[in-house]
Structure formats: C-alpha cells, structure tokens
Design a protein around this motif. Sequence first.
Motif, PDB file in Angstrom:
ATOM      1  N   ASN A 570      -5.643  -6.411 -53.338  1.00 23.00           N
ATOM      2  CA  ASN A 570      -5.434  -6.906 -51.972  1.00 23.00           C
ATOM      3  C   ASN A 570      -4.614  -8.186 -51.925  1.00 23.00           C
ATOM      4  O   ASN A 570      -3.794  -8.394 -51.022  1.00 23.00           O
ATOM      5  N   LYS A 575      -0.098  -7.846 -45.161  1.00 25.53           N
ATOM      6  CA  LYS A 575      -0.874  -7.372 -44.028  1.00 25.53           C
ATOM      7  C   LYS A 575       0.037  -6.865 -42.923  1.00 25.53           C
ATOM      8  O   LYS A 575       1.178  -7.316 -42.776  1.00 25.53           O
ATOM      9  N   GLY A 579      -3.831  -6.966 -39.331  1.00 23.53           N
ATOM     10  CA  GLY A 579      -4.533  -7.679 -40.383  1.00 23.53           C
ATOM     11  C   GLY A 579      -5.001  -6.796 -41.520  1.00 23.53           C
ATOM     12  O   GLY A 579      -5.804  -7.233 -42.353  1.00 23.53           O
ATOM     13  N   LEU A 580      -4.491  -5.559 -41.596  1.00 20.40           N
ATOM     14  CA  LEU A 580      -4.890  -4.629 -42.656  1.00 20.40           C
ATOM     15  C   LEU A 580      -3.840  -4.631 -43.767  1.00 20.40           C
ATOM     16  O   LEU A 580      -2.635  -4.740 -43.504  1.00 20.40           O
ATOM     17  N   ARG A 581      -4.274  -4.495 -45.006  1.00 18.96           N
ATOM     18  CA  ARG A 581      -3.365  -4.499 -46.146  1.00 18.96           C
ATOM     19  C   ARG A 581      -2.536  -3.217 -46.170  1.00 18.96           C
ATOM     20  O   ARG A 581      -3.025  -2.129 -45.874  1.00 18.96           O
ATOM     21  N   ALA A 587      -0.845   0.878 -43.665  1.00 19.25           N
ATOM     22  CA  ALA A 587      -2.182   0.411 -44.019  1.00 19.25           C
ATOM     23  C   ALA A 587      -2.879   1.498 -44.837  1.00 19.25           C
ATOM     24  O   ALA A 587      -2.847   2.672 -44.477  1.00 19.25           O
ATOM     25  N   ASN A 624     -10.742  -1.935 -45.823  1.00 22.12           N
ATOM     26  CA  ASN A 624      -9.430  -2.038 -45.183  1.00 22.12           C
ATOM     27  C   ASN A 624      -9.250  -1.074 -44.016  1.00 22.12           C
ATOM     28  O   ASN A 624      -8.162  -0.973 -43.465  1.00 22.12           O
TER      29      ASN A 624
END
Length: 788
Positions: A570, A575, A579-581, A587, A624
């Motif tokens: 991560n 992101k 806000g998600l990887r 994502a 995630n």
Amino acid sequence: MQSKQYHSISQVKIAAAILSIGAVLFLSSCSSVRKVPDGQYLLTKNEWNINTKRISSDNLDVFLKQQPNRKTFLGMKLPLAMYNASNPDCKFFINKWMINSGEPPVILDTVLIVQSVENVSEQIRNMGYYDFMVSDSVVYKKNKKAKVIYSVDVTSPIRIQNVRYEIQDTALNELVLSTRYSSHLYTGQILSVENLEAERTRIISLLRNRGYYEFNRRRITFQADTTIGDFKADLTLRLNKVESVSNNVIEYKSHKQYVIKEIYVNTDYDPAEAYRDSLYAYSFDTVFTKGMYFLYNKELKVRPAVIDRVNLINVDDIYSDVDVKQTYANLSNLNLYRSVTIQFKEQEQQYAADTIVPLVCEILLTPSKPQGYKLDLEISTSGESLLSIAPGIGYDHQNLLKGAEYFQTTVRGAYQQYLGNKKGRSSTSKEFGVSTSLTLSQFIMPINFAFSKRSIPHTTFALSYSYQDRPDYTRQMAGASFGYSWRASEHTSYIFNPIVINLVKMKDVDTTFINSFRNPFLRELYKDHFIGGATASMEYRSSISARQAKRVHYVRIGMDIAGNLLSLFNSALKKNEDGLRKFMGSAYAQYAKADVSYSINQRLARSTSIVYHAYFGIGRAYGNSNVLPLEKMFFAGGANSLRGWQALTLGPGSAPITDTTLNVPNQVGDMMFEANIEYRFKLVSSFEGALFIDAGNIWSLNKIDDRPGAQFKFNKFYKDIAVSTGLGLRLNLDFLVLRVDVGFKTHDPYIDPDLAANPNQGRRGFISPLKWLRSGNNTWHFALNYPF
C-alpha cells in the motif's frame, strides 16, 4: 372494471386447467382395464406384510417376478393409459408413438406368483433366517383388477458363535490371518450370504493386490454347523490350494505370484476390425519407450509420456488389482479414448522360480473424436414482459498438442428487454463474452514435487473477456487465471487457483444515472476496479452414478479471497479520488467470499426421484474496498434458482428495485440462501416431468447500503424468504436434457416503496394460487440440463 374482468378470465383459465387434470385422472382410471381380456385381471399392486422391521420390503420387491404398471405423474399410470388409448389398426404416426411409448397392461399370472414366493424364500434364507414362512394371497376385484399380498413371518436369524480359518497354503496363511481385524465375520454377526460374500471379496481383493492374479472365489469355501442350537452356528472358512489333474492324478499346488514382464499399449485399437481380421494384431508400427511397447497406425497421436504419467502398471512389479483399476480410471479420465481395455496373459517364457509366473499386459485404447461442439441456451419470460435470452456455443479439443491438452473456448451472449416499454425509453441490455482455457494433464510448478499418479493432476490456464452494454453505461471485464485440479479419492476432488486476475472498466456512464442513486452503496458498484486474488474449491460425490445408487450426496465448498497480497504494498501505491489505493490504474478490490452447495438425489422407484438442494454464500469487503465487486455479488432468480423470478429481479431482502432509470434490473447482495426440492418422474418415452418448490433470497451486509428492507437481520430475515412453486417438462436425450419450467410466485417479500414507511402494510406476502396466472406472478424458463 377492467381489473375485475381480468380476474375472472384468470379464474376461468385455472378452472379449465383443474377440470382438464380431473378429466385425465378419471379417464386414466376408467380405461386401465380396457385391454384386459375377460376372465383375466390387471395386477394393480404388490403388497407386503412382514412381521419384523429388520427386513425391508424394498430389499424383497426386486425378487418378485411380476411388477404392476409403473406410476408417473400424481400416481397416474400414464404409459398404460397411452397404450390403452391407442388403436393397433391405425397407421397414424401419433398412434404408433403411443403404442411404442406406452406400456401394455400387466396381467396377473399365478405361476409367476409361485416363482416369486420361491425367490423371496431364497433371499430370506440368504439373509440368515432359517425358520420362516413366505405365503401369498390374491385379492380379486369386480373391475378386472387384483392385488397380491405377500406375507413374511420370520423368527430370529442364525448368528455366528465361532469362526475358524483353514488355510492350506502356508504363504497365504500368514497374510490372511494378519488382516483378521478387518474381517466381516465375527462372533454375534448374522450368518448371511451377504456377510459371507463380503468376507470372500475382502480376501480375494487382499490376495489379488499382492500378486495372486489367478486367485478367485472358487478357492474360498464356507461350512457352517447349525446343530448347536439357540440360533447359533460355528463357521469354518477354508482357503484351498490350486487343484490340477495330471495322468488322472489330482494334485494340490500352492498359489503363485504373478509379475509384470512386458507391457504393450495399442493406441489405435479397433475391436470390430480385430474381430474381422485374424492378422490385425500384426498390422501396427511399434516403438519401445518408457518401458512399454507402443503400437500405432502411421503416427502416434498421443505422446508416450502422457500414457506413462497415468500408468501404474510397471515392469517387474507384482500384479495388483488396485493399480489396474486406477490405471483404467486414469486413462478414461484423459477423455481421449472411447473405450479402454486392460488384459493379461502368461508369458511363454517361464520364470526360473516355481512360485513366480511372468505376465504380459496389453492395454487396448480405442480413440474417440478429439474435437466437439457444445450448445447452451437459456430463455426466460414473465408476465411483466421482461424477456431474457442467453445463448452460448463452445468448441473443445481433447488433444490439442498430442499431450492430452484439453483446449476449450466458449462464446456467450445475453439479451434482456422489457417488451412493453414506453416509447423513447431505453430498455435493453446486451452482453457478449468469450472465454478460453488450456488444461494440461500434469502439474506445472516452479518446484518439482512428486505427486501420486492416483491424483489425476491437471494444470489450467484461462483467459476471458466480456462486454456489457446497458442503457446507461458500458462495462468491460478482462480476466486471467492459473490453477491446479486433482482428485484426492474416487469421490473427492479439489481445485486451487493461486492466480486470479480481473480488470473491470466502466465507460460511457450516464451521470444522470449515477446521480439518481442516493445510496452511496449503489454508486460504488459502478466504478473501475482491479481484482487480484486466489480461489479454491472442494467437491464430494458419494457415488459416481445416480442410477446405480439409491441416494447420492453432492457437496461443493468454495473460497474466493482477493487484495491481501497487494495490501502489503500500500505504501508504494497511489490513491484515487476516493482515497483507495490503485493498481494498474484502478482501485484494487479487497474481500473474502465463501459458499457451500449441498444436494441429495434420492431415487424413490424405477423412474422417480426427489432432489434436495441447498446453497449458502456470503462475502465481505474490507481494507481497500467499500463494497464487493459487482461481479462477485450474489443474485437470485432464473432457471437454476428461484424460478418464480427472473435472474437479478429478486431482493435484496424486501427491497424494491431502486434503479428507476434503468428498466433492466440488476438486484445483487452480499449474502444468499436458497433451498430447493424437486420431484422428478418419467412420463412417457423420453419425456419427464417435475414438481418443485424454491425458497430463498439475497441480503445486504454492508452498512452503507440504506435501501429499505435490504439489510439482513436475524429477527426478521424469515419474513424476507421468497417462495416459488412450479412444474416442468423435460426431454431427456441422454447426452442432453431440454427443459421447460414455469415458476409461480408463492411468497413475495417485496415491499411497495409507496408504503415503505409501514412495511407490514406494504409487504406482498403470500400469493393465492388463484392469482398465479396474473401478470408478474409467473415466469417461464427454457434451459438445457437439470437445474441442480
């Protein structure tokens, strides 16, 4: 006024259907003796009167020489009714079909009754009862019908008091006695033929797996002394030497072990040609490799290494039944051969040792067609005018590169449309997909592990692509996987895919469509994402053939986990706006999912069975991911689920379809429970019928899903159970089953959104059979093969 008129029309249809069924029942009962000659009687029933529960009538019924005409739908004898309704003088093809598909009346025969009593008596004696009586009586009726009552009166069975082994061959004596702990004969056991045969089979199997190829059942005899009284007997098991006659003198010799000295594999064997041509065996080319002689015509269609990988019969090994049977199973599972025959003969050159005999093994393989096509089709329609069509065609090659590589590719499509949609409003969904895979008959691994040939190992590489065009978006998904499959036993198999990759891209998404979802849970379903994980499954089947076993259990357990490996990196991943990887521009999904399916196929009679099926699945997003990927969520309805609904139109829970801008539904959830009961029976010829009940639903477990009634709650989930009942017609062609099912909504958990403030008032609940024919309360499904 119009609704009342529609209601009356539905009632007329139902009344007409009931009257039609009643007429068929009445006519079939009246005409059953139509072709019974005067002075003779139709056998209607064999009845049993047994004075002990230790003996089941099912075990004795098969020994009766006469059975009544078989019953099919609702206890009616439709084949008999068809035969009676036919006219032998009429040449019309339908009349001929009725004669051929029908069943002539079974005329009571008293001679066969006497033979039946003798057969039953012999069977009871074989079960260990020596003090018994079997009698019969016939009940004649005025309407040319009769039934036979068989009465069985037994006392106590004979039980074994002592068991003694007399083994003349010293080499075999130690071997047999060392395994007495697994004997089927012991003090207190019933002295039945079944138990004696079980012990005989155990000893034969033991010795034939230790090289005693010629050992057979004639070498084992039993003697029971029942004169000691009190329903007890002393039993002696004798294992005799080999008897031979030379110059009119009987000699008794010790048993010999057999050793494999040569192996011949005929890869192009034609049994018909071998029967016609006495010189056929000499017409092949031969190559020696892998310790075997391979015979072939013109060219070897399968590499010798493939045969060697699945062969357990080796030169200089002692003969073993287990190895022969497993080799037969392995060769058959290659799916390259129409028939597999393994035979042995003594080698002309004798061994020096008197106790050893050399054997020549011949493996005769008759090739099957390596290529084939498969068709798939599913059509469903409901009174709501929703039409769904899902065709598919597949091509497979069983030996693509001459190494038993199984290659298959499938092209599928799907089309949904509301036929009664308002003009100018899009209401169609189209989908296209293609998948291909290559399966190798061995494990491909970076580290060389030794795996047993009994496991039938395979390695599979797979690719897939699908394109979905819906009114408010298009969706593309590309996937790849790599994994292994193997058998742990005859009944249990495993699949493990350590690499499963899917990339999902959303395009041409209508912002109005997305913004119409006030629920953030629904908006999350329509975003790009990447799936990288692993799957595993286990399957267990209690019997290979449902026709041979009276009850077959089937269990499948599956696991699907994704995103955990990527989560370790991560800190190195960027992101997105939520806000998600991200990985590969999208994502990545992180979730865990599991499901279990359990079925019981219970054979009730010659042509009837009842199938119980249950399914439970659950998934959870974490890390995630805020929600499960759309393609990993559960849905209910369709030809193989709750058949009162079309696919993706039920649930979750009691929630209504909240997608008001899209006429094609897409109802999904995080959890699913389903249970089915289906009664299957034969009608006439190749036609079968079915009556079924389906129950279940899907639910949401995600807290951000605020759709009313969608969440699973222990104190109310039973109210959300949807129920459908229905009937089906199937055409069984052995290699394919054509199926038509109609499901009626019996309990609908749906809550009217206009009354959502008061769910108990807005819930549809149970639906009267008088309303089953109304629009929206029934769904027709056209599909291939059984649903489960």
